[in-house]
Scaffold this active site. Sequence first.
Site, PDB file in Angstrom:
ATOM      1  N   ASP A 192      -7.993  16.288 -16.219  1.00 25.11           N
ATOM      2  CA  ASP A 192      -8.306  14.884 -16.466  1.00 25.11           C
ATOM      3  C   ASP A 192      -8.010  14.630 -17.943  1.00 25.11           C
ATOM      4  O   ASP A 192      -8.736  15.081 -18.824  1.00 25.11           O
ATOM      5  CB  ASP A 192      -9.777  14.624 -16.125  1.00 25.11           C
ATOM      6  N   TYR A 220     -17.172  14.031 -16.022  1.00 24.00           N
ATOM      7  CA  TYR A 220     -17.707  12.664 -15.897  1.00 24.00           C
ATOM      8  C   TYR A 220     -18.704  12.600 -14.726  1.00 24.00           C
ATOM      9  O   TYR A 220     -18.492  13.245 -13.687  1.00 24.00           O
ATOM     10  CB  TYR A 220     -16.526  11.711 -15.708  1.00 24.00           C
ATOM     11  N   LYS A 249      -8.905   3.320 -19.434  1.00 24.00           N
ATOM     12  CA  LYS A 249      -9.276   3.603 -20.818  1.00 24.00           C
ATOM     13  C   LYS A 249      -8.083   3.383 -21.763  1.00 24.00           C
ATOM     14  O   LYS A 249      -7.625   2.274 -21.887  1.00 24.00           O
ATOM     15  CB  LYS A 249      -9.856   5.022 -20.893  1.00 24.00           C
ATOM     16  N   ARG A 308       0.833  -1.207   0.000  1.00 21.86           N
ATOM     17  CA  ARG A 308       0.000   0.000   0.000  1.00 21.86           C
ATOM     18  C   ARG A 308       0.870   1.261   0.000  1.00 21.86           C
ATOM     19  O   ARG A 308       0.451   2.328  -0.402  1.00 21.86           O
ATOM     20  CB  ARG A 308      -0.987   0.007   1.194  1.00 21.86           C
TER      21      ARG A 308
END
Length: 394
Positions: free
Chosen positions: A184, A112, A209, A59
């Site tokens: 973005d 979005y 994407k 992590r």
Amino acid sequence: MDGNKLSFETEVIHGKYFSQEHQASLVPPLYQTSTFIFDTAEQGEKRFAGTEAGFIYSRLGNPTVKILEDKIASLENGEAALAFSSGMAAISAALIELTKTGDHILCSQGIYGCTFDLLRLLNEKYKIEYSFSQMNTKEELKNQIHTNTTCIYIETPINPTMMLVDLEMVASVASEMGIPVVVDNTFCSPYLQTPVSLGCEVVIHSATKYICGHGDVIAGLVVGKKDFIKKMSQTTQKDIGGVISPFDAWLLLRGLKTLPIRMDRHCENAKILYEFLKDHPKIQKIYYPGDDRHPGFPIMKKQMKKPGGMISFTIKGTKETAQAFMNQLKLIKLAVSLGDPETLIQHPASMTHAVIPIEERIKMGIEDTLLRLSVGLEAWEDIKADLEQALDNI
Ligand code: LCS
């Protein structure tokens, strides 16, 4: 090539990977481990204190993930990067890092759907304000920046309306006022647009994407200055914990190698399909940055290498006509997401942007007849034939 900088096409393959550090493995190895062994208790103490470099726990960092982060930072012309378990994990970590109660985020006129929902959540729980701006001119932008604005958040092209924002213009206003611009860059990937080169400070990706490119990973990335990334790694990434799995990072490293050739093909196919769709009698409006009638066309020329692989359009008729068209498609898949080898189509008003209240949605230009096409890598003739038969049948 300037100096030691490799060309983009070479860098996606060779950049920031040093095989001599990994048993001469040609491909970056997958370190599928949750934790790392310390030689001694003292070494563990030093690693936690940050006085000795080395991995501790996945992590907090992982060698496979680090290769991905270094590569994406370099491809985006940024200083450093962090990888996350989703685009939304990346966006929420960055926005939480940049704001506190009472601050204001100024957004592009369209984002979005889940990013919109996140802003609403931050507002309801932590009184962080937000508003939208077309960001068409410096004057308009200056008027919409408040004294408590601590972040400008932009999608360009905007999902799903394909409107563009002039990043250099926004960055010049924002830097005068000391406000970071967060972009973005999901719809472009670093192959088509590098916001840092235009003066923006933070770049975000839904790596799900184009960066992944194969439709098999959910992941996110944040690129920024070293200090900002270091701070995020110790706070909003470490403590909220939306880290990427090493295997997903490995898949992204694999996908990245073909990013330029995939993007070229997406762009090539999209241009041909735009030519077919633009004057079709059953199509009302078309939104594609490569359209010289598109308001963002000059911005596209200025800041993007090519117009991208996404096209949105409205069907003449009603929402039901648009849905009937979708239901006629055979090869093109009805699915959200984008940037995959498969051509995908979705209906933003009822799918990706359904969470946005209707008044806001209309202001953003998301009509009920709007469809968004993510042009895939198939032969354009086959995609065109499918669009053609579906249009003929409504
Ligand atoms: N930013 C943009 C521009 C996006 O399009 C998406 C997801 C995200 C961030 C969030 O990334 P994720 O957490 O899903 O990796 N966009 C989607 C879309 O248009 N269809 O399905 C998901």
